[in-house]
Motif scaffolding. Structure first.
Motif: not given
Length: 202
Positions: A15, A68-69, A89, A91
């Motif tokens: 990522r 990602p979150e 990457i 959120r």
């Protein structure tokens, strides 16, 4: 840059590598320095500040294990480059910059690149940014002589705080991770050299 300065030095998070490939670093340095944008060195960006060398940006982001979150705070946005990389990457990213001219320019770059999950805030970030806490990761690309006491309190459970600590002559990159019991686990990531962390009042 990514092959020779990032991957060759051990950065392996796909990522981080993909995000570094996506963000055009030359847009985050002054026009006169664009020929050096991908060189293995920090570069002056005005106001006495620098953009960190690419490897250090990648190292800090990988050390923070951003996913990602995640909801991320950066203290000392500078030109906005690291925030833009993290924005590819995470959120959401809130990046605080104490110098209004740099904050304004960084915000304009985000809009120009269509990065709408990164917010640049012109403020003193040495106490963090409680308005949007807690954070899954906090990154501080400027060196403090001692740990700013309000930053760990703004970490979510299992949140990571990555920052350089120490005087100009002897800084270490440190990662603090919030344990389930509320304590902090510390990891020493090695020698680094950063500009000092300065509050808005100096």
């Amino acid at each position: 840059m990514v092959d020779n300065q990032i991957i060759a030095r051990g950065i392996s998070d796909p990522r981080v590598i993909d995000a570094m490939l996506q963000v055009p670093r030359e847009l985050f340095v002054p026009e006169a320095a664009r020929a050096l944008a991908y060189s293995d060195q920090p570069l002056a960006i005005g106001e006495g500040q620098t953009i960190s060398q690419p490897y250090i940006v990648a190292l800090m982001i990988e050390a923070a294990a951003i996913g990602p979150e995640d909801h991320v705070l950066e203290i000392g946005a500078g030109s906005g480059y690291a925030a833009a990389v993290m924005g590819r990457i995470a959120r959401t990213v809130h990046a605080v910059e104490r110098l209004p001219a740099l904050a304004r320019a960084a915000g304009e770059r985000m809009r120009a690149l269509g990065i709408d999950n990164v917010t640049i805030i012109a403020a003193d970030g040495t106490r963090g940014w409680r308005a949007h806490a807690p954070y899954d990761a906090i990154l501080v690309p400027a060196a403090a002589a001692a740990l700013p006491p309000e930053l760990p309190d703004q970490l979510a459970p299992r949140g990571r705080l990555v920052l350089p600590l120490g005087p100009a002559s002897q800084q270490r990159l440190i990662r603090l991770t919030r344990r389930e019991d509320g304590g902090l686990a510390e990891a020493d990531l090695g020698d680094v050299r950063f500009v000092p962390l300065i509050a808005a009042d100096g």
